[in-house]
Design a protein around this motif. Sequence first.
Motif, short mmCIF file in Angstrom:
data_model
loop_
_atom_site.label_atom_id
_atom_site.label_comp_id
_atom_site.label_asym_id
_atom_site.label_seq_id
_atom_site.Cartn_x
_atom_site.Cartn_y
_atom_site.Cartn_z
N ASN A 117 -10.53 -2.30 -7.17
CA ASN A 117 -10.06 -3.99 -6.97
C ASN A 117 -8.82 -3.83 -6.63
N GLY A 118 -8.27 -3.20 -5.62
CA GLY A 118 -6.70 -2.99 -4.32
C GLY A 118 -6.08 -3.43 -5.61
N ARG A 119 -5.35 -2.61 -6.38
CA ARG A 119 -4.54 -2.15 -7.67
C ARG A 119 -4.51 -0.98 -7.60
N THR A 120 -2.75 -0.98 -7.84
CA THR A 120 -2.89 0.69 -6.74
C THR A 120 -1.62 0.91 -8.49
N ILE B 282 1.96 0.42 -10.43
CA ILE B 282 2.58 -0.17 -9.74
C ILE B 282 2.47 -0.80 -8.75
N THR B 283 1.43 -1.80 -8.52
CA THR B 283 1.01 -2.38 -8.04
C THR B 283 2.17 -3.67 -6.95
N GLU B 284 2.22 -3.58 -8.30
CA GLU B 284 3.87 -4.86 -7.85
C GLU B 284 5.23 -4.17 -6.86
N ILE B 285 5.08 -2.81 -7.45
CA ILE B 285 5.82 -2.72 -6.94
C ILE B 285 6.29 -2.25 -5.51
N LYS B 286 4.42 -2.00 -5.54
CA LYS B 286 4.11 -1.41 -3.66
C LYS B 286 4.06 -2.98 -3.75
N GLN C 286 6.45 -5.39 -3.19
CA GLN C 286 7.71 -5.76 -3.12
C GLN C 286 8.15 -4.04 -2.17
N GLU C 287 7.46 -3.13 -1.57
CA GLU C 287 8.32 -2.14 -0.58
C GLU C 287 8.13 -2.52 0.44
N GLY C 288 6.10 -3.42 0.52
CA GLY C 288 5.61 -4.11 1.72
C GLY C 288 6.41 -5.04 2.21
N MET C 289 6.53 -5.94 1.15
CA MET C 289 7.20 -6.86 1.35
C MET C 289 9.18 -6.85 2.21
N LEU C 290 9.44 -5.44 1.30
CA LEU C 290 10.82 -5.01 2.37
C LEU C 290 10.75 -4.53 3.59
N ARG C 291 9.54 -3.83 3.85
CA ARG C 291 9.92 -2.92 5.23
C ARG C 291 9.38 -5.02 6.01
N ALA C 292 8.20 -5.85 6.00
CA ALA C 292 7.88 -6.79 6.72
C ALA C 292 9.40 -7.25 6.74
N HIS C 293 10.40 -7.55 5.99
CA HIS C 293 11.42 -8.99 5.92
C HIS C 293 12.21 -8.07 6.32
N SER C 294 12.60 -6.46 6.53
CA SER C 294 14.02 -6.08 6.38
C SER C 294 13.48 -5.42 8.04
N ALA C 295 13.90 -6.72 9.24
CA ALA C 295 13.65 -5.33 10.46
C ALA C 295 14.35 -4.66 11.08
N LEU D 81 12.78 3.26 5.65
CA LEU D 81 11.47 3.13 4.66
C LEU D 81 11.16 3.73 4.32
N ALA D 82 10.85 4.95 4.59
CA ALA D 82 9.40 5.74 5.15
C ALA D 82 9.54 7.09 4.02
N HIS D 83 11.35 7.12 4.15
CA HIS D 83 11.81 7.83 3.63
C HIS D 83 12.07 7.25 2.15
N ALA D 84 12.63 6.44 1.76
CA ALA D 84 13.33 5.85 0.59
C ALA D 84 11.88 5.27 0.11
N GLU D 85 10.72 5.39 0.49
CA GLU D 85 9.39 5.84 -0.11
C GLU D 85 9.04 7.03 -0.55
N ARG D 86 9.14 8.06 0.58
CA ARG D 86 8.89 8.55 -0.27
C ARG D 86 9.70 9.18 -1.12
N LEU D 87 11.18 8.81 -1.46
CA LEU D 87 11.87 9.19 -2.41
C LEU D 87 12.32 9.36 -3.63
N ALA D 88 11.22 7.81 -3.65
CA ALA D 88 11.13 6.87 -4.74
C ALA D 88 9.59 7.63 -5.13
N LEU D 89 8.75 8.49 -4.35
CA LEU D 89 7.42 9.27 -4.75
C LEU D 89 7.98 10.48 -5.60
N ALA D 90 9.04 11.16 -5.01
CA ALA D 90 9.52 12.13 -5.20
C ALA D 90 10.46 12.02 -6.91
#
Length: 640
Positions: A99-102, A122-126, A128-137, A144-153
């Motif tokens: 259904n597209g939710r994570t 954690i759909t909303e968290i994901k 927000q991570e996508g928006m952060l990636r899109a709007h934080s050039a 960003l990838a490092h932050a995502e890996r850190l959150a996962l860890a």
Amino acid sequence: MMGDDDTGRLTRAGLNLIQQALSIFDSELRLAVCNRQYQLMFDLPDALTRSGTSFEATIRHLVERGEYGPQPDIEAAVQVRVEQARAFAPHYMERTRANGRTISVEGSPLPQGGWVTVYTDITEIKRQEGMLRAHSAELSDQLLAHAERLALANRALAATNAALEEAKRELTEIEARTRQVTEMMPAHIAHMDRDYRYTFSNRRLSTVMPGSLSDIVGVPVAEALGPDTFARIEPELARAIAGEATVFEITHSPSGRRIRIALTPDRGADGGVSGVYVLSTDVTHEAQARAALAQSSKRELAAQLTSGLAHDFANLLTIIMGLQGRLARTAALPPDAAELARATLAAARRGGTLLDRIAAISGVRELRPQPLMIAPFLTELAAMARPTLGEAVVLETSVEGLGLPVLLDPGTLQDSLLNLILNARDAMGSAPGRIALRACPVRDTWVEISVADSGTGFSAEALERGLEPFFSTKGGEGSGLGLSMVYDQTKLAGGAVRLENRPGGGARVTLRLPLRPAATATAPRLVLLVEDSDEIRAGVREMLRGMGHTVIEAASAAEARELADLPGIGLVLSDINLAGAETGVALARSLLARHQELPVLLMTSLPEGHALRAGAPCTVLSKPVSEAALMALLVPGVAA
């Protein structure tokens, strides 16, 4: 008090308040508990949220609905996930549903088997991570990838920490249960290092060996046990430290208890011994029973060896006494010859007395212990013995700490003490003297009764050989069987005899007998006595009445069955062989089937191996039934 149903409802209500989905499956892959969020998250029907639902059924429903995307082989996809569940391991993962939710999935095993799984959307968290990636050039893709890996860890670390905390809690509970179990055991369990210092103890040392320390962790073994006890076990400890397991027994001198000690080397992974595990058990009653059994076996063997010789010897003495009697009655016998005949007759009579004493030692004698008050018993014994001692000898009695009745055989004890008192009188000769008769308990294990005199004491040879049969210091006046009989009777009761000289002069003989408190008589019962012999029934009836019980009688099984329905029957005592076709065994079975709480006893003269006796559904008394045997069954704590 809250019932199980109330607790279950409260638990489910509490779980439903959690915003995350939760499910618990047991070791058989069946649902134990889930909350409302679990059903809502996966849109499950009610049937799949009930306790007992199989994991396989739930997975099949989700696979068929496309929860895991298109599957070319639905059955294979189901079996793969079931097998993964059977080999369950702690895990954390994140996946995107159809259904597209994570969601994040965090699973942890349970100590009792099975596992608990927590599902977090954690759909909303994901997003927000996508928006952060899109709007934080200005932020680099790498950051960003490092932050995502850190959150996962971090999320995985939190799951691991939760599993570790659960394991720590389980280990703490196991340790507490282990200590509780060891402290409940009637034995001392301990561990010591190579320096003979305790590193663990279940705090039962002072119970097994009274007088020892109680809190001994960190204390040297010699200090905890005392120098005397440590000296006795040190060689065995050295063997255990050297790697040899051993089991041995000692007598703990301060308490008089017999202790069995098992030592097991503590071997490390490299095979070296780092310490010793110690198990100490009080086996005093077992040792007393062994001693009594061994003495009984020796008596039986002695009886077998001497019975034939004694019979032949008695026949010879009968012939000698007959011939010498005829010779002594001859009128023309010269005076010297008549004196020889009389001396020969006296010697033959003494030989007969000696045979009687040998029979008393080697013959079968049944112990008859009964509740005995020591102080009145010794007072009566002293009154009986004083006339034989003369005016020059003073007999004193003293009793300490024995105010309650104990189980002893008064007949054998009286014989033994009278024998010792008369020996003490003979040791003092015609000179004035004093004999002390004293009794006291040794802890809660032994009754010690001593006879001490003010004579010259034992010689070195008498101390070593005084308990041997036929050893005597009285020359031709003694048979040498007095102390031997005392020793035999005491050993038969499971006790011991000690000979010693007193520091101030004189001898002392101490009898150490098992201390068994006698229970008070049970409340009077109404006893149904079933016996077809009038004489036997009358004898047993008087025994029961003497114990305070009321007796009604029956002569057959049919009559007994009618009387057994009377209110207030507290015991049925029946013979096995009864008049008529029905036996006491059949009667006992039918009564026990109708009245399961009714005590039933049987009695018989049939031997132990007889099939009818062996088929009895209850305790069987051997005939002739003694009062001691009846008391042993009707009064707790009395031994027959």
